[in-house]
Structures are given as C-alpha cells and as structure tokens.
Design a protein around this motif. Structure first.
Motif, PDB file in Angstrom:
ATOM      1  N   ILE A 150       0.855  -1.151   0.260  1.00  0.00           N
ATOM      2  CA  ILE A 150      -0.494  -0.196   0.032  1.00  0.00           C
ATOM      3  C   ILE A 150       0.799   1.163   0.595  1.00  0.00           C
ATOM      4  CG2 ILE A 150      -1.886   1.224   1.586  1.00  0.00           C
ATOM      5  CD1 ILE A 150      -2.879  -1.488   0.444  1.00  0.00           C
ATOM      6  N   GLY A 151       0.793   1.921  -0.310  1.00  0.00           N
ATOM      7  CA  GLY A 151       1.043   3.600  -0.399  1.00  0.00           C
ATOM      8  C   GLY A 151      -0.324   4.408  -0.103  1.00  0.00           C
ATOM      9  N   HIS A 152       1.264   5.282   1.003  1.00  0.00           N
ATOM     10  CA  HIS A 152       0.230   5.971   2.223  1.00  0.00           C
ATOM     11  C   HIS A 152       0.944   7.409   2.170  1.00  0.00           C
ATOM     12  CE1 HIS A 152      -2.150   7.582   5.998  1.00  0.00           C
ATOM     13  NE2 HIS A 152      -1.586   7.744   6.505  1.00  0.00           N
ATOM     14  N   THR A 153       0.415   8.550   1.881  1.00  0.00           N
ATOM     15  CA  THR A 153      -0.487   8.948   1.149  1.00  0.00           C
ATOM     16  C   THR A 153      -0.146  10.372   0.307  1.00  0.00           C
ATOM     17  OG1 THR A 153      -2.784  10.220   2.055  1.00  0.00           O
ATOM     18  CG2 THR A 153      -1.393  10.381   3.634  1.00  0.00           C
ATOM     19  N   LEU A 154      -1.213  10.718  -0.949  1.00  0.00           N
ATOM     20  CA  LEU A 154      -0.524  11.403  -1.737  1.00  0.00           C
ATOM     21  C   LEU A 154      -0.897  12.755  -1.396  1.00  0.00           C
ATOM     22  CD1 LEU A 154      -1.448   9.389  -5.046  1.00  0.00           C
ATOM     23  CD2 LEU A 154       1.375   9.915  -3.778  1.00  0.00           C
ATOM     24  N   MET A 155      -2.138  12.946  -0.750  1.00  0.00           N
ATOM     25  CA  MET A 155      -2.686  14.052  -0.503  1.00  0.00           C
ATOM     26  C   MET A 155      -3.389  14.021   1.300  1.00  0.00           C
ATOM     27  SD  MET A 155      -5.587  16.406  -2.032  1.00  0.00           S
ATOM     28  CE  MET A 155      -5.298  17.315  -3.250  1.00  0.00           C
ATOM     29  N   TRP A 156      -2.969  15.443   1.602  1.00  0.00           N
ATOM     30  CA  TRP A 156      -3.060  15.377   3.224  1.00  0.00           C
ATOM     31  C   TRP A 156      -2.844  16.616   3.943  1.00  0.00           C
ATOM     32  CZ3 TRP A 156      -0.627  12.382   8.377  1.00  0.00           C
ATOM     33  CH2 TRP A 156      -1.044  12.840   8.958  1.00  0.00           C
ATOM     34  N   HIS A 157      -3.764  16.871   4.873  1.00  0.00           N
ATOM     35  CA  HIS A 157      -3.560  18.175   5.156  1.00  0.00           C
ATOM     36  C   HIS A 157      -2.390  19.144   6.438  1.00  0.00           C
ATOM     37  CE1 HIS A 157      -6.133  16.764   7.501  1.00  0.00           C
ATOM     38  NE2 HIS A 157      -6.268  17.623   9.195  1.00  0.00           N
ATOM     39  N   GLN A 158      -2.230  16.943   6.997  1.00  0.00           N
ATOM     40  CA  GLN A 158      -0.359  17.084   7.648  1.00  0.00           C
ATOM     41  C   GLN A 158       0.367  16.809   6.906  1.00  0.00           C
ATOM     42  OE1 GLN A 158      -0.715  17.844  10.997  1.00  0.00           O
ATOM     43  NE2 GLN A 158      -2.828  17.940  11.997  1.00  0.00           N
ATOM     44  N   ASN A 200      -6.724  11.750   2.396  1.00  0.00           N
ATOM     45  CA  ASN A 200      -6.681  11.488   3.219  1.00  0.00           C
ATOM     46  C   ASN A 200      -7.293  13.124   4.418  1.00  0.00           C
ATOM     47  OD1 ASN A 200      -6.088   9.300   5.473  1.00  0.00           O
ATOM     48  ND2 ASN A 200      -4.314  10.797   6.599  1.00  0.00           N
ATOM     49  N   GLU A 201      -7.993  12.356   5.686  1.00  0.00           N
ATOM     50  CA  GLU A 201      -8.396  12.935   6.026  1.00  0.00           C
ATOM     51  C   GLU A 201      -9.180  14.216   5.854  1.00  0.00           C
ATOM     52  OE1 GLU A 201      -6.325  12.989   8.868  1.00  0.00           O
ATOM     53  OE2 GLU A 201      -5.732  10.732  10.057  1.00  0.00           O
ATOM     54  N   ALA A 224      -3.697   0.271 -10.538  1.00  0.00           N
ATOM     55  CA  ALA A 224      -3.817   0.820  -8.408  1.00  0.00           C
ATOM     56  C   ALA A 224      -5.245   0.530  -8.740  1.00  0.00           C
ATOM     57  CB  ALA A 224      -2.916   1.974  -8.449  1.00  0.00           C
ATOM     58  N   GLU A 225      -4.932   0.463  -7.015  1.00  0.00           N
ATOM     59  CA  GLU A 225      -6.776   0.490  -6.798  1.00  0.00           C
ATOM     60  C   GLU A 225      -6.224   2.320  -5.622  1.00  0.00           C
ATOM     61  OE1 GLU A 225      -7.332  -2.294  -3.774  1.00  0.00           O
ATOM     62  OE2 GLU A 225      -7.523  -3.625  -5.581  1.00  0.00           O
ATOM     63  N   LEU A 226      -7.262   2.989  -6.007  1.00  0.00           N
ATOM     64  CA  LEU A 226      -7.364   4.100  -5.217  1.00  0.00           C
ATOM     65  C   LEU A 226      -8.470   3.837  -3.949  1.00  0.00           C
ATOM     66  CD1 LEU A 226      -7.434   6.317  -8.541  1.00  0.00           C
ATOM     67  CD2 LEU A 226      -4.941   5.571  -6.784  1.00  0.00           C
ATOM     68  N   TYR A 227      -8.031   4.647  -3.352  1.00  0.00           N
ATOM     69  CA  TYR A 227      -8.811   4.176  -1.686  1.00  0.00           C
ATOM     70  C   TYR A 227      -9.054   6.169  -0.773  1.00  0.00           C
ATOM     71  CZ  TYR A 227      -6.265   0.478  -1.906  1.00  0.00           C
ATOM     72  OH  TYR A 227      -5.619  -1.054  -2.216  1.00  0.00           O
ATOM     73  N   TYR A 228      -9.999   6.559  -0.789  1.00  0.00           N
ATOM     74  CA  TYR A 228     -10.376   7.790   0.765  1.00  0.00           C
ATOM     75  C   TYR A 228     -10.075   7.076   1.681  1.00  0.00           C
ATOM     76  CZ  TYR A 228     -12.100  11.353   3.222  1.00  0.00           C
ATOM     77  OH  TYR A 228     -11.792  12.354   3.971  1.00  0.00           O
ATOM     78  N   ASN A 229      -9.218   7.083   2.367  1.00  0.00           N
ATOM     79  CA  ASN A 229      -9.226   6.918   4.305  1.00  0.00           C
ATOM     80  C   ASN A 229      -8.713   8.638   5.239  1.00  0.00           C
ATOM     81  OD1 ASN A 229      -7.984   5.451   5.362  1.00  0.00           O
ATOM     82  ND2 ASN A 229      -5.919   6.489   5.883  1.00  0.00           N
ATOM     83  N   ASP A 230     -10.139   8.009   6.162  1.00  0.00           N
ATOM     84  CA  ASP A 230     -10.580   8.702   6.991  1.00  0.00           C
ATOM     85  C   ASP A 230     -10.775   7.821   8.881  1.00  0.00           C
ATOM     86  OD1 ASP A 230     -11.015  11.071   8.647  1.00  0.00           O
ATOM     87  OD2 ASP A 230     -12.374  12.134   6.890  1.00  0.00           O
ATOM     88  N   TYR A 231     -10.659   8.531   9.635  1.00  0.00           N
ATOM     89  CA  TYR A 231     -10.819   8.387  10.281  1.00  0.00           C
ATOM     90  C   TYR A 231     -11.684   8.721  11.624  1.00  0.00           C
ATOM     91  CZ  TYR A 231      -9.736  13.280  12.455  1.00  0.00           C
ATOM     92  OH  TYR A 231      -9.679  14.316  12.927  1.00  0.00           O
ATOM     93  N   SER A 232     -12.720   8.156  12.411  1.00  0.00           N
ATOM     94  CA  SER A 232     -14.632   8.689  12.924  1.00  0.00           C
ATOM     95  C   SER A 232     -14.736   8.223  12.254  1.00  0.00           C
ATOM     96  CB  SER A 232     -14.102   9.556  14.132  1.00  0.00           C
ATOM     97  OG  SER A 232     -13.022  10.006  14.794  1.00  0.00           O
TER      98      SER A 232
END
Length: 371
Positions: free
Chosen positions: A102-110, A156-157, A194-202
């Motif tokens: 898995i590759g993590h992550t391409l776009m994130w505010h952190q 991400n998030e 490649a499979e593309l995902y959206y990832n988040d918590y809560s």
C-alpha cells in the motif's frame, strides 16, 4: 475468558509463546479466504534495525502499509528534492515477500511541507501553481512505483470531524472543491491499474459517514473510481459500538465500493481528548493519570482488549464479502503511535503483539474469529 485459558489455547494449538519461524498459525493463514491482514511499517523496520519485527511481519502478514515514509514531507521534503531510499526499501520488501503493498498518502493537510502551498515570496500559491505541484508529485511518486504498489490512499482525512463538511485546509482554500477529483485523476493517470482509496478516521460517526458518502458520490459522478473507503479504526475498549462500525460498513458498501480497515488499534489508556479519532494536531501535556499501566496491563484490561478484538474481527469476518484488507497500525505495542499521542511518553498496549514480540491473548481471540 481468562488469560491462563488463552495461554492454554496456544499450547493446544501447538504454538509456543515465542513466535519463531516454524509457528503453525498466522493471521494471514487464518483469514486467507476472507481478506488481507497487515501492519504498518516504520523506518527502523524497513532499514533493518528491527529484525524481530520484520520476522514477525513475514510470518504473520500479507499486506503492508508505510507509516510515514511515503507522506509528502518524508518523500518530497523540498521542491527539487526527493528522498526515495526508505520508500524504495519498503517497496522492495513488499515485492520480495509477495505482499499486497500500500502507498500512504498522496494528499493530506498534515505532514505536507509549507512550501507546497506558497510561492517564491512566501505568499499563497495560485491554483495553477498548486495543481502543477500536485500533479508533478503524484506523477513522480506513483509513477516510480507503478505496478509495484497495489493501492494508494489518495486522499486522507478531508472531512471535518464535527459537521461532515469538507475540512478547511490549504488544499480546499487554494484549489476549491475539486481538489479531491484532481488528486484521484492524477493518481489514476500515473498508474491506471492501482486501486485508489479514500481514508479517514471516526467514520462510524453519522455526520462524518454522510460527508464521506457525499464526497465519494461526487467523485463517482465525475467518472472517478474509488476502489475502497479506508476506515482507520483507531478505537477504544468500548467506543464506538460494533453496531456503529457495522452501520458504516453497510452504508459504504451500498456505494458500490469496498471497505478497508486501514489503521486498526485499540487504545486501552484514559484519553484526555473528548474525541474518538486520530487528529494528530490535538496533543496534551504529560499527566500521570493518563499513563496508568507503566508496569504492565492488568489482567482485567487484557481481557477487555481480547474481547474487543474478538468482537471486531467477528464483525470483519461477517462482512468479508465487502472487506478487502485489515491493517494494524504497527507491528508490536512498542511501535505504536499511541505511546506518543495524545501525550508523549505513555506506555500503550493497542496491538496484538507485545513489546517482546510475543502474541497477546487477543491474538488467539482474533484467530478464533476466523472460524
């Protein structure tokens, strides 16, 4: 279920408490007909400094995620500088051991460098400049591992914790509401397979679940395929409820996408935050009342942790038709980010293997869930 009973279970199964290379049982074998089971790897493991962890990973898991080494600040720290050595080693390890990487992550505010959002004078970058940087970054990073990294956490998030709206970030501020679509488009162009995902918590929270559903529908309306939604799974001993988690699995699957549990761990310690989640910006000062198990986990809490993992994996097994992957966020308790969040220096016990690389009673409970 008593701890002594579970230890007896190990013996009956022919498993010693020291997990050597000849162990008869593994997570990947237990769930081989259901979904991948994996762990997030850190720099010490990938660089070979933690050989015991790597042996455990090879034995137990068939998918891996990078904890930090593919985040923008790590792999692309300066405009004209990439740091590919750790990521290259990570991908090579995955290939050598035939793992779903898995590759993590391409776009994130952190963990995105400040320069990404600024021009040469330190003023906010224009939309055109930021889009160019985003495309160049994604094309370079995803392109380098084309055919080697099987799936990417593209975004991400991006959903606000409380309201379910788009989170107020530099990406949204400068690019506008199509920032997510652009990231997915660039990633698909760089590696169409490649499979593309959206990832988040809560994502068990109804408001946040609704926000993600709205986001994914907007992408689907543009013809963009989201292969799966990653539910991070940073949970506590009692919250969220199994029913809350299940409601989101069902709701997301109704979008025609699959579900991954991407960063699973169970925080057994008191938490000063009122939130259940993983907002890394929310930290607190040291306080002994939030670090109560410095000499070991009491038997009663160990039993709670065991039951919690058993219940969660029973739920995952129930929905194995739409769940592709369960990834624990770390290999052993010693690796966990929860030792340092939301308070630094805590002694945390959130995973299936302890600080001595030994399986905890929760491990056997998880394996039983597969049956």
């Amino acid at each position: 279920m008593k701890i002594k009973y579970l230890i007896k279970c190990f013996a009956l199964a022919g498993i010693g408490l020291g997990f050597g290379p000849k162990a008869d049982l593994s997570l990947k074998e237990a769930f081989k007909k259901d979904f991948y089971v994996g762990a997030a790897l850190n720099n010490r493991q990938i660089s070979g400094q933690d050989a015991n962890s790597i042996a455990l990973v090879k034995q137990q898991f068939n998918t891996i995620s990078p904890e930090n080494l593919l985040k923008w600040e790590a792999v692309h720290p300066q405009p004209d500088k990439y740091n590919f050595k750790p990521a290259d080693d990570y991908v090579a390890f995955g290939q050598a051991n035939k793992m779903f990487t898995i590759g993590h992550t391409l776009m994130w505010h952190q963990q995105t460098p400040k320069w990404v959002f600024e021009d040469a004078d330190g003023k906010p970058a224009s939309r055109e400049m930021l889009l160019k940087r985003l495309e160049e970054h994604i094309n370079t990073v995803v392109g380098r591992y084309k055919g080697k990294i099987a799936g990417w956490d593209v975004l991400n998030e991006a959903i606000d914790d409380q309201l379910g709206d788009l989170r107020k970030t530099k990406w949204l501020e400068i690019l506008g509401e199509d920032f997510a679509a652009k990231a997915f488009e660039y990633a698909h162009k760089a590696d169409p397979k490649a499979e593309l995902y959206y990832n988040d918590y809560s994502l068990y929270r109804p408001e946040k679940r609704a926000g993600v559903i709205k986001l994914v529908k907007s992408l689907q309306a543009k013809g963009i395929k989201v292969a799966a939604i990653g539910m991070q799974g940073h949970y506590g001993l009692t919250k969220p409820s199994i029913e809350q988690v299940e409601a989101s699995i069902v709701a997301f699957s109704q979008l025609g996408v699959h579900v991954n549990f991407t960063e699973l761990d169970i925080d057994v310690l008191p938490n000063p935050s009122r939130r259940q989640g993983a907002d890394i910006a929310e930290t607190f000062g040291a306080d002994a009342k939030y670090n109560v198990y410095t000499t070991g986990l009491p038997d009663s809490v160990q039993q709670q942790l065991t039951k919690r993992y058993a219940d969660l994996f029973a739920l995952f097994h129930k929905h194995r038709d739409v769940i592709d992957r369960i990834t624990l966020w770390g290999v052993t308790d010693a690796d966990s980010w929860l030792n340092n969040w939301p308070i630094r220096g805590r002694t945390s016990y959130p995973l299936l293997f302890d600080r001595k690389y030994q399986p905890k009673p929760a491990f056997q409970a998880v394996v039983q869930a597969a049956k």
